[in-house]
Motif scaffolding. Structure first.
Motif, PDB file in Angstrom:
ATOM      1  N   ASP A   1      32.498  -2.256   8.845  1.00 17.93           N
ATOM      2  CA  ASP A   1      32.948  -1.342   7.795  1.00 17.93           C
ATOM      3  C   ASP A   1      33.604  -2.122   6.648  1.00 17.93           C
ATOM      4  OD1 ASP A   1      33.669   1.404   6.798  1.00 17.93           O
ATOM      5  OD2 ASP A   1      35.708   0.688   7.210  1.00 17.93           O
ATOM      6  N   ILE A   2      34.464  -3.053   6.991  1.00 19.48           N
ATOM      7  CA  ILE A   2      35.145  -3.874   5.987  1.00 19.48           C
ATOM      8  C   ILE A   2      34.127  -4.690   5.199  1.00 19.48           C
ATOM      9  CG2 ILE A   2      36.657  -5.902   5.719  1.00 19.48           C
ATOM     10  CD1 ILE A   2      38.349  -4.673   8.045  1.00 19.48           C
ATOM     11  N   LYS A   3      33.179  -5.266   5.890  1.00 17.96           N
ATOM     12  CA  LYS A   3      32.142  -6.063   5.219  1.00 17.96           C
ATOM     13  C   LYS A   3      31.346  -5.200   4.241  1.00 17.96           C
ATOM     14  CE  LYS A   3      28.060  -8.844   6.026  1.00 17.96           C
ATOM     15  NZ  LYS A   3      26.893  -8.996   6.839  1.00 17.96           N
ATOM     16  N   GLN A   4      30.926  -4.019   4.675  1.00 21.80           N
ATOM     17  CA  GLN A   4      30.128  -3.132   3.815  1.00 21.80           C
ATOM     18  C   GLN A   4      30.923  -2.665   2.606  1.00 21.80           C
ATOM     19  OE1 GLN A   4      28.974  -0.221   6.751  1.00 21.80           O
ATOM     20  NE2 GLN A   4      27.036  -1.267   7.193  1.00 21.80           N
ATOM     21  N   LYS A   5      32.176  -2.308   2.811  1.00 22.13           N
ATOM     22  CA  LYS A   5      33.017  -1.857   1.701  1.00 22.13           C
ATOM     23  C   LYS A   5      33.264  -2.985   0.704  1.00 22.13           C
ATOM     24  CE  LYS A   5      35.318   1.859   4.182  1.00 22.13           C
ATOM     25  NZ  LYS A   5      36.572   2.329   4.790  1.00 22.13           N
ATOM     26  N   THR A   6      33.467  -4.177   1.206  1.00 23.35           N
ATOM     27  CA  THR A   6      33.686  -5.324   0.332  1.00 23.35           C
ATOM     28  C   THR A   6      32.446  -5.611  -0.501  1.00 23.35           C
ATOM     29  OG1 THR A   6      35.276  -6.277   1.892  1.00 23.35           O
ATOM     30  CG2 THR A   6      34.292  -7.788   0.283  1.00 23.35           C
ATOM     31  N   GLU A   7      31.286  -5.587   0.140  1.00 25.90           N
ATOM     32  CA  GLU A   7      30.035  -5.831  -0.583  1.00 25.90           C
ATOM     33  C   GLU A   7      29.781  -4.749  -1.628  1.00 25.90           C
ATOM     34  OE1 GLU A   7      27.171  -6.172   2.570  1.00 25.90           O
ATOM     35  OE2 GLU A   7      27.710  -8.263   2.983  1.00 25.90           O
ATOM     36  N   ALA A   8      30.032  -3.491  -1.267  1.00 25.60           N
ATOM     37  CA  ALA A   8      29.818  -2.393  -2.217  1.00 25.60           C
ATOM     38  C   ALA A   8      30.748  -2.528  -3.416  1.00 25.60           C
ATOM     39  CB  ALA A   8      30.033  -1.045  -1.520  1.00 25.60           C
ATOM     40  N   SER A   9      31.988  -2.866  -3.160  1.00 20.11           N
ATOM     41  CA  SER A   9      32.965  -3.049  -4.239  1.00 20.11           C
ATOM     42  C   SER A   9      32.545  -4.197  -5.152  1.00 20.11           C
ATOM     43  CB  SER A   9      34.348  -3.314  -3.644  1.00 20.11           C
ATOM     44  OG  SER A   9      35.303  -3.485  -4.651  1.00 20.11           O
ATOM     45  N   GLN A  10      32.092  -5.283  -4.564  1.00 16.23           N
ATOM     46  CA  GLN A  10      31.646  -6.428  -5.362  1.00 16.23           C
ATOM     47  C   GLN A  10      30.433  -6.060  -6.202  1.00 16.23           C
ATOM     48  OE1 GLN A  10      31.140  -9.419  -2.307  1.00 16.23           O
ATOM     49  NE2 GLN A  10      33.237 -10.127  -2.506  1.00 16.23           N
ATOM     50  N   ASP A  11      29.511  -5.280  -5.640  1.00 16.68           N
ATOM     51  CA  ASP A  11      28.332  -4.845  -6.393  1.00 16.68           C
ATOM     52  C   ASP A  11      28.732  -3.978  -7.580  1.00 16.68           C
ATOM     53  OD1 ASP A  11      26.692  -6.197  -4.629  1.00 16.68           O
ATOM     54  OD2 ASP A  11      26.054  -4.398  -3.533  1.00 16.68           O
ATOM     55  N   ILE A  12      29.659  -3.058  -7.364  1.00 17.02           N
ATOM     56  CA  ILE A  12      30.121  -2.186  -8.447  1.00 17.02           C
ATOM     57  C   ILE A  12      30.804  -3.012  -9.534  1.00 17.02           C
ATOM     58  CG2 ILE A  12      31.761  -0.359  -9.060  1.00 17.02           C
ATOM     59  CD1 ILE A  12      31.192   0.835  -6.238  1.00 17.02           C
ATOM     60  N   MET A  13      31.669  -3.930  -9.113  1.00 14.65           N
ATOM     61  CA  MET A  13      32.372  -4.774 -10.081  1.00 14.65           C
ATOM     62  C   MET A  13      31.381  -5.634 -10.868  1.00 14.65           C
ATOM     63  SD  MET A  13      35.527  -4.050 -10.075  1.00 14.65           S
ATOM     64  CE  MET A  13      36.179  -5.405 -10.990  1.00 14.65           C
ATOM     65  N   GLN A  14      30.376  -6.162 -10.206  1.00 12.70           N
ATOM     66  CA  GLN A  14      29.376  -6.983 -10.893  1.00 12.70           C
ATOM     67  C   GLN A  14      28.624  -6.140 -11.923  1.00 12.70           C
ATOM     68  OE1 GLN A  14      29.173 -10.324 -10.636  1.00 12.70           O
ATOM     69  NE2 GLN A  14      27.759 -10.198 -12.345  1.00 12.70           N
ATOM     70  N   GLY A  15      28.295  -4.899 -11.548  1.00 13.07           N
ATOM     71  CA  GLY A  15      27.633  -3.995 -12.480  1.00 13.07           C
ATOM     72  C   GLY A  15      28.499  -3.695 -13.690  1.00 13.07           C
ATOM     73  N   MET A  16      29.789  -3.501 -13.460  1.00 17.67           N
ATOM     74  CA  MET A  16      30.712  -3.244 -14.566  1.00 17.67           C
ATOM     75  C   MET A  16      30.816  -4.461 -15.488  1.00 17.67           C
ATOM     76  SD  MET A  16      33.654  -1.119 -12.508  1.00 17.67           S
ATOM     77  CE  MET A  16      34.752  -0.924 -13.889  1.00 17.67           C
ATOM     78  N   ILE A  17      30.824  -5.639 -14.910  1.00 18.11           N
ATOM     79  CA  ILE A  17      30.895  -6.866 -15.709  1.00 18.11           C
ATOM     80  C   ILE A  17      29.647  -7.003 -16.566  1.00 18.11           C
ATOM     81  CG2 ILE A  17      30.822  -9.403 -15.545  1.00 18.11           C
ATOM     82  CD1 ILE A  17      32.693  -9.078 -13.053  1.00 18.11           C
ATOM     83  N   GLU A  18      28.496  -6.719 -15.972  1.00 21.15           N
ATOM     84  CA  GLU A  18      27.237  -6.807 -16.730  1.00 21.15           C
ATOM     85  C   GLU A  18      27.215  -5.794 -17.876  1.00 21.15           C
ATOM     86  OE1 GLU A  18      24.921  -9.172 -16.456  1.00 21.15           O
ATOM     87  OE2 GLU A  18      26.212 -10.045 -14.924  1.00 21.15           O
ATOM     88  N   LYS A  19      27.675  -4.560 -17.625  1.00 23.23           N
ATOM     89  CA  LYS A  19      27.738  -3.554 -18.690  1.00 23.23           C
ATOM     90  C   LYS A  19      28.673  -4.006 -19.803  1.00 23.23           C
ATOM     91  CE  LYS A  19      26.779   0.586 -15.975  1.00 23.23           C
ATOM     92  NZ  LYS A  19      27.344   1.846 -15.450  1.00 23.23           N
ATOM     93  N   PHE A  20      29.812  -4.571 -19.418  1.00 19.25           N
ATOM     94  CA  PHE A  20      30.780  -5.041 -20.401  1.00 19.25           C
ATOM     95  C   PHE A  20      30.180  -6.162 -21.252  1.00 19.25           C
ATOM     96  CE2 PHE A  20      34.236  -7.924 -21.647  1.00 19.25           C
ATOM     97  CZ  PHE A  20      34.993  -7.053 -22.422  1.00 19.25           C
ATOM     98  N   LYS A  21      29.475  -7.081 -20.594  1.00 25.85           N
ATOM     99  CA  LYS A  21      28.851  -8.189 -21.326  1.00 25.85           C
ATOM    100  C   LYS A  21      27.822  -7.659 -22.318  1.00 25.85           C
ATOM    101  CE  LYS A  21      29.263 -11.877 -17.889  1.00 25.85           C
ATOM    102  NZ  LYS A  21      28.498 -12.727 -16.960  1.00 25.85           N
ATOM    103  N   LYS A  22      26.997  -6.716 -21.892  1.00 26.91           N
ATOM    104  CA  LYS A  22      25.978  -6.147 -22.780  1.00 26.91           C
ATOM    105  C   LYS A  22      26.629  -5.433 -23.952  1.00 26.91           C
ATOM    106  CE  LYS A  22      22.361  -5.561 -19.330  1.00 26.91           C
ATOM    107  NZ  LYS A  22      21.594  -4.614 -18.536  1.00 26.91           N
ATOM    108  N   ARG A  23      27.678  -4.673 -23.661  1.00 23.46           N
ATOM    109  CA  ARG A  23      28.386  -3.936 -24.718  1.00 23.46           C
ATOM    110  C   ARG A  23      29.017  -4.913 -25.710  1.00 23.46           C
ATOM    111  NH1 ARG A  23      32.934  -0.100 -22.704  1.00 23.46           N
ATOM    112  NH2 ARG A  23      31.756  -0.669 -20.880  1.00 23.46           N
ATOM    113  N   THR A  24      29.594  -5.985 -25.208  1.00 25.99           N
ATOM    114  CA  THR A  24      30.233  -6.979 -26.065  1.00 25.99           C
ATOM    115  C   THR A  24      29.203  -7.657 -26.956  1.00 25.99           C
ATOM    116  OG1 THR A  24      31.933  -7.352 -24.394  1.00 25.99           O
ATOM    117  CG2 THR A  24      31.696  -9.038 -26.078  1.00 25.99           C
ATOM    118  N   VAL A  25      28.049  -8.017 -26.390  1.00 30.16           N
ATOM    119  CA  VAL A  25      26.990  -8.657 -27.177  1.00 30.16           C
ATOM    120  C   VAL A  25      26.484  -7.693 -28.236  1.00 30.16           C
ATOM    121  CG1 VAL A  25      24.626  -9.545 -27.061  1.00 30.16           C
ATOM    122  CG2 VAL A  25      26.317 -10.280 -25.372  1.00 30.16           C
TER     123      VAL A  25
END
Length: 128
Positions: free
Chosen positions: A95-119
């Motif tokens: 459960d901890i592993k899955q939640k950690t991976e899901a959180s990292q995926d969401i954060m990575q997606g947010m970072i990518e959106k932020f980068k695109k918006r900034t560009v």
């Protein structure tokens, strides 16, 4: 924690194997709960809540890592315990592993959106 663990660090898990297993399960449940809180703050874009959860998460992860290290060094004693507790702990760890991976995926997606918006925003600027 490293192999050069501070000699002053107190063990987290009690000497008794049953009590230690219960403590490891308790620590795992606490970390799982904090990961749920983290997901909620991400989903609601609560930056202050997210920041607060990160402080709590950092402490919980350190405790979990130390307990897991202690658990590993005593693995033979835990294998003699009932299968139910071992199964519960294994389920929590997954459960901890899955939640950690899901959180990292969401954060990575947010970072990518932020980068695109900034560009995009930089490209839209008009010089004076």
């Amino acid at each position: 924690m490293s192999d050069q663990q501070n000699e002053n660090t107190q063990p987290i898990l009690p000497p008794d194997a049953n009590a230690a297993m219960d403590k490891m399960i308790e620590i795992s449940k606490k970390l799982s709960s904090i990961l749920d809180q983290e997901s909620m703050t991400i989903a609601t874009q609560d930056t202050i809540g997210f920041s607060n959860v990160q402080i709590e998460k950092s402490k919980a992860v350190q405790q979990y890592q130390q307990a897991a290290q202690e658990f590993q060094t005593r693995a033979n004693a835990f294998r003699r315990l009932g299968k139910d507790k071992l199964d519960e702990l294994e389920t929590l760890q997954l459960d901890i592993k899955q939640k950690t991976e899901a959180s990292q995926d969401i954060m990575q997606g947010m970072i990518e959106k932020f980068k695109k918006r900034t560009v995009t925003q930089k490209g839209d600027k008009v010089d004076g």
